[in-house]
Design an enzyme around this catalytic site. Structure first.
Site, short mmCIF file in Angstrom:
data_model
loop_
_atom_site.label_atom_id
_atom_site.label_comp_id
_atom_site.label_asym_id
_atom_site.label_seq_id
_atom_site.Cartn_x
_atom_site.Cartn_y
_atom_site.Cartn_z
N TYR A 56 -6.72 -1.32 0.57
CA TYR A 56 -5.38 -1.64 0.05
C TYR A 56 -5.20 -1.03 -1.34
CZ TYR A 56 -1.78 -4.41 -2.27
OH TYR A 56 -0.68 -4.80 -3.00
N LEU B 109 9.61 -10.07 -2.19
CA LEU B 109 10.25 -9.44 -3.34
C LEU B 109 11.58 -8.78 -2.99
CD1 LEU B 109 10.19 -8.76 -6.31
CD2 LEU B 109 8.76 -6.77 -5.79
N ILE C 224 9.82 3.91 7.25
CA ILE C 224 9.51 4.74 6.08
C ILE C 224 8.49 5.82 6.39
CG2 ILE C 224 10.15 2.96 4.41
CD1 ILE C 224 7.15 2.45 3.95
N LYS D 63 -2.49 1.92 -2.40
CA LYS D 63 -1.44 1.66 -3.41
C LYS D 63 -1.56 2.66 -4.56
CE LYS D 63 1.34 -0.98 -3.47
NZ LYS D 63 2.73 -0.85 -2.95
N TRP E 220 -0.84 -11.49 -7.91
CA TRP E 220 -0.77 -12.90 -7.51
C TRP E 220 0.68 -13.32 -7.22
CZ3 TRP E 220 -4.63 -16.39 -10.66
CH2 TRP E 220 -5.89 -15.77 -10.71
N THR F 264 -0.05 -2.58 -7.99
CA THR F 264 -0.95 -3.72 -8.08
C THR F 264 -2.10 -3.45 -9.04
OG1 THR F 264 -2.60 -4.97 -6.79
CG2 THR F 264 -2.07 -2.77 -6.02
N ASP F 265 -2.68 -4.52 -9.56
CA ASP F 265 -3.88 -4.39 -10.39
C ASP F 265 -5.06 -3.88 -9.56
OD1 ASP F 265 -5.86 -7.05 -9.89
OD2 ASP F 265 -3.78 -7.33 -9.33
N GLY G 247 10.60 -9.01 3.07
CA GLY G 247 9.48 -9.57 2.33
C GLY G 247 9.93 -10.42 1.15
#
Length: 313
Positions: A146, A12, A55, A150, A171, A121-122, A10
Site C-alpha cells: 500500500y 473523504l 480510473i 501511494k 488514521w 499517507t504517512d 468513500g
C-alpha cells in the site's frame, strides 16, 4: 469554480462533495459504480452530478475529464485495504488503482493545465524514530505494498502536474465507510476485553474537517506537499480507544464503561503480525499549513465528539 472529485463513495470524497456544495462551488462526483453508491444519508452528495469512471482506463479518464472541463481534480479514489494489498492475487489490482489510475488522471491534468489534488499517507515513510515527518521530506521507505503504491502515485503527480497539491494524512475516520472508531465501538459491544496496540503513534484525521481544508486549499495557488491531521497531540491506538470509550460513556452509552470493557495496551509484536508491516511513527508535521495561511484542523478530541454525535452506535 467546477471541481471533479474521484472516490465519492468513500469517506473523504463524500465529505469533499458536501463541502463544495456548502461553499456554492460546482462539484461533479465520480466512482466505479454506475450511480452514487455511498451512504444514503440525504446529504447533498447523494443528489449532486455523478459520473461512473474507471480510473484505470486511460481513454475513459481523458474523455470524461475533458468533457467535464473542471478547474481542478480532487483525487480521493484509492485502494486503502492495507493488509489485503499484500495478497499476491491483489497486488496488480492495487497497483492499477493507486499508481496507474493516478497516472491517468495526472496526464489529463497536465494536458488540460488544471490543478490536481492527491491524497497520500504517512506510509510513504518507514515509520521509524520519534520525530514528526516533514511534508517536503524525500526520505521515502515504504514498508508495505500500500505504502509503495501511494508513493508511486505521489511521484506520478509530482512528475506530471505543475499545479499540484499532495496532502498526506493518517488514521482517517468519516461517516461514510469503515474506520477504527466504528470497529472499536462494535468490539466494545461484544467483548469484555480488547487488546489495542500502544507503540504505534500518530494523530487521527476526521474527513469532515479535512474536506474543509482541502477546499480552502484548492482555490489557491499555494501548491506543493502538505501534511494534514487533526490537532490535539500525538497518541497511540490504545490512547485513542480509551478516549473513544470515555466519550461514548459521556454521550450516554454506559456499556463502554471501564467496568464493562477492559482495554489492554499491547505492543505490535504482542498483538501479532499483520500481513502488512505497520509504521510505529505516524507523526506528521503540519506547521506548513499555518505558514501558508491555512487554518489547521480542530483537535482530534473535538472531532471525535462531533463524530460520535453524527453516527449511530
Amino acid at each position: 469554480m467546477k471541481l471533479f472529485v474521484t472516490g465519492v463513495a468513500g469517506q473523504l470524497g463524500h465529505d469533499v462533495m458536501n463541502e463544495l456544495h456548502k461553499r456554492g462551488y460546482e462539484g461533479v462526483g465520480s466512482d466505479l459504480a454506475p450511480e452514487y453508491a455511498g451512504i444514503q444519508d440525504g446529504s447533498p452528495v447523494t443528489a449532486m452530478p455523478y459520473v461512473s469512471m474507471d480510473i484505470t482506463n486511460a481513454e475513459a479518464v481523458e474523455r470524461i475529464i475533458t468533457e467535464i472541463k473542471p478547474d481542478a481534480v480532487v483525487h480521493c479514489a484509492a485502494w486503502t485495504a492495507v493488509d489485503a494489498a499484500e495478497d499476491e492475487d491483489k497486488k496488480e489490482k492495487v497497483r492499477l488503482v493507486n499508481v496507474v489510475g493516478t497516472e491517468n488522471i495526472a496526464a489529463v491534468c497536465k494536458k488540460l493545465d488544471i490543478k490536481m489534488m492527491y491524497l497520500s499517507t504517512d506510509y510513504v515513510f518507514d515509520g521509524q524514530g520519534t520525530e514528526p515527518w516533514q511534508p517536503d521530506c524525500k526520505d521515502y521507505k515504504p514498508l508495505n505494498v500500500y505504502g509503495q503504491t501511494k508513493l508511486d502515485g505521489e511521484l506520478a503527480v509530482y512528475n506530471n502536474v505543475e499545479k499540484f497539491f499532495i496532502i498526506r494524512i493518517a488514521w482517517v475516520f468519516g461517516k461514510n465507510g469503515k474506520n477504527f472508531i466504528k470497529t472499536m465501538l462494535n468490539l466494545g459491544k461484544t467483548h469484555d476485553t480488547i487488546r489495542v496496540v500502544s507503540d504505534q503513534i500518530g494523530t487521527p484525521t476526521y474527513t469532515y474537517d479535512l474536506a474543509r481544508l482541502m477546499v480552502d486549499m484548492i482555490v489557491t495557488e499555494k501548491y506543493g506537499y502538505y501534511h494534514a491531521t487533526n490537532e490535539g497531540g500525538f497518541i497511540s491506538w490504545y490512547d485513542f480507544t480509551k478516549e473513544i470509550f470515555r466519550q461514548a460513556v459521556a454521550a450516554g452509552h454506559p456499556e463502554y464503561e471501564p467496568s464493562k470493557v477492559n482495554v489492554i495496551p499491547v505492543t505490535t509484536a504482542e498483538y501479532g503480525i499483520s500481513k502488512a508491516a505497520r509504521p510505529f511513527n505516524s507523526r506528521l508535521d503540519k506547521s506548513k499549513l499555518s505558514e501558508n495561511g491555512f487554518t489547521p484542523l480542530p483537535t482530534w478530541q473535538d472531532a471525535l465528539s462531533r463524530y460520535l454525535e453524527e453516527i449511530e452506535f
